[in-house]
Motif scaffolding. Structure first.
Motif, short mmCIF file in Angstrom:
data_model
loop_
_atom_site.label_atom_id
_atom_site.label_comp_id
_atom_site.label_asym_id
_atom_site.label_seq_id
_atom_site.Cartn_x
_atom_site.Cartn_y
_atom_site.Cartn_z
N ARG A 33 -8.93 1.14 1.99
CA ARG A 33 -8.72 0.99 3.42
C ARG A 33 -9.87 0.24 4.06
N ARG A 34 -9.53 -0.73 4.87
CA ARG A 34 -10.53 -1.41 5.68
C ARG A 34 -10.52 -0.76 7.05
N CYS A 35 -11.62 -0.93 7.76
CA CYS A 35 -11.64 -0.43 9.12
C CYS A 35 -12.43 -1.36 10.02
N ASP A 73 -15.22 -3.61 5.04
CA ASP A 73 -14.27 -3.86 3.96
C ASP A 73 -14.97 -3.60 2.63
N TYR A 129 -8.52 2.21 11.34
CA TYR A 129 -8.28 1.99 9.90
C TYR A 129 -7.03 1.17 9.71
N ASP A 130 -7.08 0.25 8.74
CA ASP A 130 -5.88 -0.49 8.33
C ASP A 130 -4.96 0.50 7.64
#
Length: 132
Positions: A33-35, A73, A129-130
Motif C-alpha cells: 500500500r502506498r499512502c 511508497d 492509503y491507496d
C-alpha cells in the motif's frame, strides 16, 4: 533546572519514547500500500510557548506548511524522513504510519490523522492509503 528547560527535556523524552516501541518488524513492508501524507493543520499554543520556551515568540512550526504532502511508497523507515519532512515529526509518526499501512487500516479504508509530538506547535497530518 528551570521550567523551560524541564519542558524541553520532557518533549525530547516524549519524542524518543514515541519511537521506542517501533520494532524492526513493524517498520518493514506495507502490504503493497502506498499512502499520501499531507499537512492539514499547524497548531500554535501561543500562551504555553510564551510561558515555557526559551524563545517565547517562536510561532508555529517553521519547517512544515499546510498543504505540503509526500507520497510514501515502499517500506517505512523511521530513521529516514522523506525529503523536506521534519525529522522529529517523522520520528513521532513513522511507527504509527507503518502499523496502519501494515494492513491495520480503518475498516472503510478511510484516511487517518496523525500528529507530531511538539506540544506547543503541533502539526496534524492526514494519511490517505491507496486501495489494494
Amino acid at each position: 533546572m528551570n521550567r523551560r528547560n524541564f519542558c524541553k527535556a520532557l518533549a525530547a523524552v516524549a519524542a524518543m519514547a514515541a519511537t521506542a516501541p517501533a520494532s524492526a518488524a513493524v517498520m518493514t513492508g506495507n502490504c503493497g500500500r502506498r499512502c499520501r501524507l499531507t499537512v492539514v493543520r499547524r497548531m500554535w499554543a501561543e500562551d504555553l510557548q510564551a510561558r515555557y520556551l526559551d524563545d517565547p515568540e517562536a510561532g508555529p512550526c517553521p519547517l512544515l506548511n499546510q498543504g505540503q504532502s509526500w507520497l510514501i511508497d515502499g517500506p517505512v523507515d523511521g530513521n529516514m524522513p522523506p525529503k523536506g519532512m521534519c525529522g522529529r515529526a517523522w520520528a513521532a509518526i513513522a511507527p504509527r504510519l507503518a502499523e496502519a499501512a501494515g494492513c491495520a487500516a480503518t475498516a472503510d479504508g478511510g484516511p487517518r490523522l496523525l500528529s507530531c509530538g511538539d506540544p506547543t506547535r503541533a502539526v496534524i497530518f492526514r494519511v490517505d492509503y491507496d486501495r489494494v
